[in-house]
Write an enzyme that holds these catalytic residues in place. Sequence first.
Site, PDB file in Angstrom:
ATOM      1  N   LYS A 261      50.012   8.988   5.841  1.00 10.25           N
ATOM      2  CA  LYS A 261      50.551  10.221   6.396  1.00 10.25           C
ATOM      3  C   LYS A 261      51.722  10.571   5.562  1.00 10.25           C
ATOM      4  CE  LYS A 261      52.726  12.401  10.474  1.00 10.25           C
ATOM      5  NZ  LYS A 261      52.905  12.270  11.905  1.00 10.25           N
ATOM      6  N   ASP A 266      58.959  16.794   9.878  1.00 14.81           N
ATOM      7  CA  ASP A 266      58.002  17.170  10.957  1.00 14.81           C
ATOM      8  C   ASP A 266      58.959  17.798  11.974  1.00 14.81           C
ATOM      9  OD1 ASP A 266      56.446  17.470  13.322  1.00 14.81           O
ATOM     10  OD2 ASP A 266      56.005  15.423  13.477  1.00 14.81           O
ATOM     11  N   LYS A 273      59.974  20.386  18.361  1.00 18.52           N
ATOM     12  CA  LYS A 273      60.834  19.175  18.890  1.00 18.52           C
ATOM     13  C   LYS A 273      62.265  19.632  19.469  1.00 18.52           C
ATOM     14  CE  LYS A 273      58.495  15.695  15.815  1.00 18.52           C
ATOM     15  NZ  LYS A 273      57.580  15.084  16.919  1.00 18.52           N
ATOM     16  N   ASP A 343      52.667  20.002  17.158  1.00 18.58           N
ATOM     17  CA  ASP A 343      53.463  18.870  16.746  1.00 18.58           C
ATOM     18  C   ASP A 343      52.412  17.626  16.493  1.00 18.58           C
ATOM     19  OD1 ASP A 343      55.662  17.212  16.357  1.00 18.58           O
ATOM     20  OD2 ASP A 343      56.510  17.110  18.401  1.00 18.58           O
ATOM     21  N   ARG A 347      47.544  13.816  12.826  1.00 19.68           N
ATOM     22  CA  ARG A 347      45.868  13.593  12.584  1.00 19.68           C
ATOM     23  C   ARG A 347      45.155  14.793  11.827  1.00 19.68           C
ATOM     24  NH1 ARG A 347      46.750  13.697  19.103  1.00 19.68           N
ATOM     25  NH2 ARG A 347      48.692  12.977  18.413  1.00 19.68           N
TER      26      ARG A 347
HETATM   27  N1  BES Z   1      55.794  12.163  13.880  1.00 17.71           N
HETATM   28  C1  BES Z   1      55.553  12.382  15.275  1.00 17.71           C
HETATM   29  C2  BES Z   1      55.386  11.000  15.944  1.00 17.71           C
HETATM   30  C3  BES Z   1      56.576  10.113  15.861  1.00 17.71           C
HETATM   31  C4  BES Z   1      57.672   9.918  16.850  1.00 17.71           C
HETATM   32  C5  BES Z   1      57.220   9.403  14.538  1.00 17.71           C
HETATM   33  C6  BES Z   1      58.777   9.258  17.039  1.00 17.71           C
HETATM   34  C7  BES Z   1      58.241   8.466  14.654  1.00 17.71           C
HETATM   35  C8  BES Z   1      59.150   8.626  15.804  1.00 17.71           C
HETATM   36  C9  BES Z   1      54.224  13.028  15.505  1.00 17.71           C
HETATM   37  O1  BES Z   1      53.863  14.087  14.657  1.00 17.71           O
HETATM   38  C10 BES Z   1      54.250  13.861  16.773  1.00 17.71           C
HETATM   39  O2  BES Z   1      55.015  14.580  16.965  1.00 17.71           O
HETATM   40  N2  BES Z   1      53.534  13.364  17.642  1.00 17.71           N
HETATM   41  C11 BES Z   1      53.385  13.737  19.065  1.00 17.71           C
HETATM   42  C12 BES Z   1      52.119  13.890  19.652  1.00 17.71           C
HETATM   43  C13 BES Z   1      51.842  14.801  20.853  1.00 17.71           C
HETATM   44  C14 BES Z   1      52.483  16.434  20.377  1.00 17.71           C
HETATM   45  C15 BES Z   1      50.488  14.791  21.492  1.00 17.71           C
HETATM   46  C16 BES Z   1      54.229  12.749  19.870  1.00 17.71           C
HETATM   47  O3  BES Z   1      54.183  11.673  19.769  1.00 17.71           O
HETATM   48  O4  BES Z   1      55.196  13.323  20.698  1.00 17.71           O
HETATM   49 ZN    ZN Z   2      54.398  13.754  12.613  1.00 13.69          ZN
HETATM   50 MN    MN Z   3      54.668  15.909  15.009  1.00 13.40          MN
END
Ligand code: BES
Ligand code: ZN
Ligand code: MN
Length: 495
Positions: A261, A266, A273, A343, A347
């Site tokens: 990835k 992000d 976020k 967010d 995936r």
């Molecule tokens: N890049 C983030 C996950 C992440 C969080 C990586 C903290 C490193 C540290 C990912 O893209 C994300 O935002 N995931 C969300 C998913 C949710 C929206 C279903 C998450 O984990 O909150």
């Molecule tokens: Zn991410």
């Molecule tokens: Mn994300």
Amino acid sequence: MSGNTKIDVQAHGPVEGGEYVVFVGANLKPTPAVAKRIGTKTVDLIAKAAALEQFKGKARTALVITVPAGLAVDRLVVVGVAEDKKTPIDWAQLGGFVAGKISGKTATVVLDLPGADVTPEAAADVALGAKLRKYSFDLYKTKKDDKADSGALRLTLSVADPAAVKKALKAAEVVAEGVVITRDLVNEPPNVLTPEEFASRAEALKKVGVEVEVLDEKAMRKLGMGALLGVAQGSARGARLAVMRWNGGKSSEKPIAFIGKGVVFDSGGISIKPGAGMEDMKGDMAGAACVVGLMHALASRKAKVNVIGAIGLVENMLGGNAQRPGDIVTTMSGQTIEIINTDAEGRLVLADVLWYVQDRFKPKFMIDLATLTGAILVALGQEFAGLFSNNEELSERLLAAGTATGERMWRMPLAPAFDKMIDSKFADMKNSSGRNGGSSTAASLLQRFVNDVPWAHLDIAGVAMGSPPTEINKGWASGWGVRVLDRFVKDHYEA
Ligand code: BES
Ligand code: ZN
Ligand code: MN
């Protein structure tokens, strides 16, 4: 990167001048061979200084002695070690600890320990640990004083069999270089490391013999990668897919594949976020960075195996053209995904890259690395990566390599119940189903794109960045994955 460490190797010999590192057990005595070399006066000095400083020779403690004139050594670093069998990570940590105790620019480490046999591989792991310990990322500090360590450290390893150690050292050094490449990429700011720039850094692997092909948005559109491109469409910077190839095995042999990835930043997109800590999302490409570092290590040591590395490079941003919650995208596989949360973008990127890799290369297996979910941090913290897999052998091998190298994993569940949670009212699936089982539902979406190929998914959101300091890493990016996957390949897939 700064803090370059140069390693020299020499045969055990007389001790003369300069800074020396020697190892002692709980009895405060070096091995008889070392005692003979440093002389009884120096051995007595250790006992005396130890009593004064309450040094008990416990593992990972050190006694630093400025030696009076007239003795063979100028400065002595006495390092306590447990008299036991050591794993590769134990040796690397020992090397890191030693490097942290050296004050000057040059030192000799007498690798003769009470209670443990120093194999050539062990000596190489000590060197690896020392190199990684001295890494610091200060490319953007303009003042010399702010730089952690401007000069190079020169370490001489004094060993029993220099020729064998030099050979093992070569492999360890390219692994260290791979870890440094990964750390550098993860530490780079997102205004510098755009998808295009990242792809050109992957292209630099050509100089170690890796074939690199970069697909732009036009090429990906032609392939039908609607999920990856949907994430990228809010960014002013175009997406890229970099495909790396190392052909070290027989041409008839199926390749093994690593997929990363590579979200260079992000923001969360329209499902933005919170502001606090958002700067850390420059590291959301750590999976891709690991694949580049790993390819460097494998190619540089001419690993006898065919390997594909594929990284999906995008930026997840907001804007008039950004993807919305409610959008439905069509993936390269033909399956459709309803966007619930912009967010949950990693995936979407991986869905198209996984499908592309299995379709084009028919690999023996695929392993993806992704900073995929915050939920994996809740479950496993910063010590273990989440391992999800449809294959027992792959899982066992990864877990074992993780234990040996200290880049540990913990098996997490995939199950029909999680898969069902991502069914959508309007499309074949949705990209988010809320908080419950967040890491497993994310992995379930990936599984819909692996087409039954043996596959493992490593959720590295907790281990790749913001890492707690260790003996071999004092920085923000850990470079997680290069050491464990290099080991995993070496142990099982090299002819
Ligand atoms: N890049 C983030 C996950 C992440 C969080 C990586 C903290 C490193 C540290 C990912 O893209 C994300 O935002 N995931 C969300 C998913 C949710 C929206 C279903 C998450 O984990 O909150
Ligand atoms: Zn991410
Ligand atoms: Mn994300």
